[in-house]
Design a protein around this motif. Structure first.
Motif, PDB file in Angstrom:
ATOM      1  N   UNK A  41       0.800  -1.239  -0.071  1.00 37.76           N
ATOM      2  CA  UNK A  41       0.077   0.253   0.005  1.00 37.76           C
ATOM      3  C   UNK A  41       0.884   1.339  -0.008  1.00 37.76           C
ATOM      4  N   UNK A  42       1.938   1.307   0.772  1.00 37.29           N
ATOM      5  CA  UNK A  42       2.884   2.362   0.834  1.00 37.29           C
ATOM      6  C   UNK A  42       3.442   2.559  -0.493  1.00 37.29           C
ATOM      7  N   UNK A  43       4.106   1.467  -1.183  1.00 36.14           N
ATOM      8  CA  UNK A  43       4.627   1.516  -2.313  1.00 36.14           C
ATOM      9  C   UNK A  43       4.032   2.075  -3.415  1.00 36.14           C
ATOM     10  N   UNK A  44       2.614   1.862  -3.338  1.00 38.40           N
ATOM     11  CA  UNK A  44       1.747   2.396  -4.424  1.00 38.40           C
ATOM     12  C   UNK A  44       1.113   3.731  -3.954  1.00 38.40           C
ATOM     13  N   UNK A  63      -4.315   9.919   5.766  1.00 37.68           N
ATOM     14  CA  UNK A  63      -5.034   9.348   6.953  1.00 37.68           C
ATOM     15  C   UNK A  63      -5.117   7.670   6.579  1.00 37.68           C
ATOM     16  N   UNK A  64      -4.593   7.169   5.553  1.00 37.68           N
ATOM     17  CA  UNK A  64      -4.342   6.018   5.414  1.00 37.68           C
ATOM     18  C   UNK A  64      -2.760   5.303   5.266  1.00 37.68           C
ATOM     19  N   UNK A  67      -1.297   4.898   9.260  1.00 34.28           N
ATOM     20  CA  UNK A  67      -1.455   3.686  10.061  1.00 34.28           C
ATOM     21  C   UNK A  67      -0.888   2.435   8.994  1.00 34.28           C
ATOM     22  N   UNK A  68      -0.869   2.586   7.743  1.00 33.46           N
ATOM     23  CA  UNK A  68      -0.175   1.774   6.848  1.00 33.46           C
ATOM     24  C   UNK A  68       1.433   1.496   7.159  1.00 33.46           C
ATOM     25  N   UNK A  69       1.808   2.745   7.362  1.00 39.45           N
ATOM     26  CA  UNK A  69       3.389   2.949   7.654  1.00 39.45           C
ATOM     27  C   UNK A  69       3.674   2.120   9.166  1.00 39.45           C
ATOM     28  N   UNK A  70       2.709   2.263  10.054  1.00 39.92           N
ATOM     29  CA  UNK A  70       2.814   1.527  11.299  1.00 39.92           C
ATOM     30  C   UNK A  70       2.768   0.268  11.201  1.00 39.92           C
ATOM     31  N   UNK A  71       1.725  -0.362  10.327  1.00 40.93           N
ATOM     32  CA  UNK A  71       1.731  -1.694  10.146  1.00 40.93           C
ATOM     33  C   UNK A  71       2.932  -2.336   9.509  1.00 40.93           C
TER      34      UNK A  71
END
Length: 112
Positions: A41-44, A63-64, A67-71
């Motif tokens: 998700x981060x890459x995209x 906002x997305x 949390x994605x970076x944290x995950x």
């Protein structure tokens, strides 16, 4: 009768142990899947954030991304995204039609 109860207890304990190990293994596998999905998700979406100048769209992406970076286990990146969320929320608060809800949301998401 006591010997029979002891055997049943031992068998039940072994079954419980096996189920516990299976649950732990499944949870670990799911965590890996979540981490990989977050990294993808981060890459995209990080390039989209870099290209986006409009504040409301940046807030939507951030906002997305936070949390994605944290995950994904990227705490520095998550912290940077959270800081950006605070900044964008602050700027949007004074814009007509935006109001305090964006600031409140950005504070909530940034603190997570």
């Amino acid at each position: 009768m006591s010997e029979k109860k002891s055997k049943i207890f031992k068998i039940s304990a072994v079954i419980c142990l096996m189920l516990s190990f299976a649950l732990v293994a499944s949870a670990q596998e799911n965590q890996i899947d979540i981490k990989l999905l977050a990294q993808k998700f981060l890459e995209v979406n990080e390039p989209k954030l870099e290209q986006t100048k409009e504040l409301s769209k940046r807030l939507f992406l951030l906002k997305y991304l936070a949390p994605a970076a944290l995950s994904a286990g990227e705490t520095e990146k998550a912290s940077d995204f959270a800081r950006q969320i605070f900044e964008v929320g602050q700027k949007l608060e004074t814009r007509p039609g935006s109001g305090p809800s964006n600031k409140s949301y950005s504070i909530h998401t940034g603190n997570i």
